[in-house]
Write an enzyme that holds these catalytic residues in place. Structure first.
Site, PDB file in Angstrom:
ATOM      1  N   GLU A  60       0.829  -1.205   0.000  1.00 57.09           N
ATOM      2  CA  GLU A  60       0.000   0.000   0.000  1.00 57.09           C
ATOM      3  C   GLU A  60       0.868   1.262   0.000  1.00 57.09           C
ATOM      4  O   GLU A  60       0.552   2.243  -0.680  1.00 57.09           O
ATOM      5  CB  GLU A  60      -0.918   0.010   1.230  1.00 57.09           C
ATOM      6  CG  GLU A  60      -1.890  -1.162   1.271  1.00 57.09           C
ATOM      7  CD  GLU A  60      -1.349  -2.335   2.071  1.00 57.09           C
ATOM      8  OE1 GLU A  60      -2.135  -2.971   2.787  1.00 57.09           O
ATOM      9  OE2 GLU A  60      -0.124  -2.620   1.971  1.00 57.09           O
ATOM     10  N   CYS A  83      -2.515  -3.546   7.170  1.00 57.30           N
ATOM     11  CA  CYS A  83      -2.148  -3.784   8.563  1.00 57.30           C
ATOM     12  C   CYS A  83      -2.572  -2.613   9.439  1.00 57.30           C
ATOM     13  O   CYS A  83      -2.669  -1.465   8.989  1.00 57.30           O
ATOM     14  CB  CYS A  83      -0.653  -4.046   8.693  1.00 57.30           C
ATOM     15  SG  CYS A  83       0.403  -2.679   8.180  1.00 57.30           S
ATOM     16  N   ALA A 162       6.026 -37.035  -8.010  1.00 55.67           N
ATOM     17  CA  ALA A 162       5.877 -37.385  -9.422  1.00 55.67           C
ATOM     18  C   ALA A 162       5.779 -38.905  -9.500  1.00 55.67           C
ATOM     19  O   ALA A 162       6.629 -39.605  -8.933  1.00 55.67           O
ATOM     20  CB  ALA A 162       7.063 -36.883 -10.234  1.00 55.67           C
ATOM     21  N   THR A 209      16.801 -41.115  -0.465  1.00 54.31           N
ATOM     22  CA  THR A 209      16.744 -40.438  -1.761  1.00 54.31           C
ATOM     23  C   THR A 209      18.098 -39.859  -2.121  1.00 54.31           C
ATOM     24  O   THR A 209      18.522 -39.912  -3.285  1.00 54.31           O
ATOM     25  CB  THR A 209      15.678 -39.321  -1.727  1.00 54.31           C
ATOM     26  OG1 THR A 209      14.390 -39.905  -1.494  1.00 54.31           O
ATOM     27  CG2 THR A 209      15.650 -38.552  -3.042  1.00 54.31           C
ATOM     28  N   ASP A 213      19.643 -41.149  -5.481  1.00 52.14           N
ATOM     29  CA  ASP A 213      19.531 -40.229  -6.608  1.00 52.14           C
ATOM     30  C   ASP A 213      20.585 -39.132  -6.632  1.00 52.14           C
ATOM     31  O   ASP A 213      20.782 -38.495  -7.669  1.00 52.14           O
ATOM     32  CB  ASP A 213      18.146 -39.567  -6.599  1.00 52.14           C
ATOM     33  CG  ASP A 213      17.013 -40.575  -6.703  1.00 52.14           C
ATOM     34  OD1 ASP A 213      17.263 -41.689  -7.210  1.00 52.14           O
ATOM     35  OD2 ASP A 213      15.885 -40.253  -6.278  1.00 52.14           O
ATOM     36  N   GLU A 322       9.933 -33.645  -0.917  1.00 54.85           N
ATOM     37  CA  GLU A 322      10.253 -34.382  -2.147  1.00 54.85           C
ATOM     38  C   GLU A 322      11.057 -35.608  -1.747  1.00 54.85           C
ATOM     39  O   GLU A 322      12.261 -35.666  -1.957  1.00 54.85           O
ATOM     40  CB  GLU A 322      11.041 -33.494  -3.112  1.00 54.85           C
ATOM     41  CG  GLU A 322      10.305 -32.245  -3.555  1.00 54.85           C
ATOM     42  CD  GLU A 322      11.039 -31.501  -4.656  1.00 54.85           C
ATOM     43  OE1 GLU A 322      11.184 -32.072  -5.762  1.00 54.85           O
ATOM     44  OE2 GLU A 322      11.479 -30.361  -4.413  1.00 54.85           O
TER      45      GLU A 322
END
Length: 390
Positions: A60, A83, A162, A209, A213, A322
């Site tokens: 603002e 605020c 995924a 992981t 990976d 993830e």
């Protein structure tokens, strides 16, 4: 008190522009909320702004400075309630009053208990017209992390996965060498994941992981951010390899949670810029964790409750998980996940593929209807398990 004048009906297009400005706050505003503001007069934009934490000025104030004296008699479209308190800056509600703004259109009230409704009250007491709720849903989704954190002290947690159409998150173990990229989804989905990483303060994965990976877990969206993405690893026995990509790229932005006493490996990791913190182990008998421990010899992981409490103390507003099946299961069973984001690739991996969850888990009702969006050949399904604004 200001004299009321006939104003044209509010236009959602101006709020859409304010929301676009708020999105420019992403990566800059945390631990504050992202906010955009547009000042309109005679059907034209005369001022606009968005908030970035280091720049101090709220949206603002930026818009008022942009408009100057022409702000008097204008309509302000603000994505979050102005605020009402003085902190690092003055109260935006009082600044709007002082500037002579005639009307304020607010997308959503502020979830901060120190503000909630008080900014609107200041405006109305000064004779300013206030309308609340225009594009509220879109505005709230931009600040899920702020809403969750300001009310509970905990980050908003998204579980991102995924997977194949048959619910597998990776091919059979050992089918690819360590560190070799295995992509189920296409380029469009992977690009979206980096935009999602840009929108959170931290990402979390498990040590399994990392060992399999060797990921980087970086924000490769190409967009700027104020704070580096915090990369978190759950590693109860502290098995993190010193040659892992995470370690070699660490600049105090990698945090490993373990349950073991300080070791030579910890000292080696810290010498390479990795932060290591010890937390308690997850209790196998904890009533907060409903999953069955089918293998009594398996080491208990770190306490996710303590992990998220610690991240909240660090002003981490939002986290994206993830991980693999064990981390996914622990997070869901412990009730830590607020939102699910599943990318489905048009492939089947069969029974030997790595499952989304290692063990069955009872899921409660969704907090809202799932949304579906296409990215190339993939489909993303998102669903809230808990509404941080409810």
């Amino acid at each position: 008190m200001q004299k009321r004048t006939k104003l044209p009906p509010p236009q959602p297009d101006w709020m859409h522009e304010a929301l676009d400005l708020a999105r420019r706050s992403i990566g800059f505003a945390s631990p504050n909320p992202v906010v955009g503001c547009v000042l309109v007069k005679d059907e034209a934009v005369i001022g606009k702004g968005f908030h970035g934490y280091d720049w101090l000025d709220h949206a603002e104030i930026c818009a008022l400075k942009d408009a100057g004296r022409t702000a008097r008699g204008s309509t302000a479209y603000v994505t979050l309630e102005p605020c009402s308190h003085t902190g690092r800056t003055g109260a935006c509600a009082r600044a709007l009053v002082a500037a002579g703004v005639s009307r304020v259109i607010v997308a959503t009230v502020d979830p901060n208990p120190a503000v909630n409704g008080k900014g609107i009250e200041i405006l109305r007491d000064a004779g300013i017209e206030v309308e609340v709720g225009m594009l509220e849903k879109e505005a709230r989704r931009l600040n899920d992390g702020f809403a969750r954190h300001i009310r509970t002290g905990l980050p908003f947690v998204t579980l991102k996965v995924a997977m194949s159409l048959d619910g597998r998150i990776a091919p059979a173990p050992g089918s690819a060498p360590r560190g070799a990229p295995v992509y189920l989804t296409g380029e469009e989905s992977r690009a979206e994941v980096h935009h999602m990483r840009h929108g959170v303060d931290a990402v979390i994965t498990g040590i399994n992981t990392v060992l399999q990976d060797d990921p980087q877990m970086t924000d490769r969206s190409g967009l700027q951010r104020r704070r580096p993405l915090l990369r978190v690893v759950l590693d109860s026995a502290l098995r993190m390899p010193l040659d892992a990509k995470l370690v070699r790229s660490a600049k105090e932005d990698v945090l490993v949670f373990c349950t073991v006493a300080p070791t030579e490996r910890q000292r080696g990791l810290e010498a390479m810029g990795v932060r290591v913190e010890r937390v308690e182990a997850e209790e196998k008998s904890s009533t907060a964790v409903t999953r069955r421990w089918t293998d009594p010899t398996r080491r208990a992981g770190v306490s996710l409750k303590q992990v998220f409490e610690r991240l909240g103390e660090m002003d981490v507003l939002s986290v994206m998980i993830e991980g693999g099946g064990q981390v996914n299961g622990s997070a869901l069973a412990g009730g830590h996940v607020d939102k699910l984001t599943f990318f489905y690739a048009p492939v089947f991996l069969g029974a030997h593929g790595v499952p989304l969850l290692q063990e069955p888990i009872s899921a409660g009702p969704l907090a809202a209807e799932p949304t579906v969006e296409r990215f190339g050949s993939d489909v993303r399904v998102e669903a809230y398990l808990r509404d941080p604004w409810a």
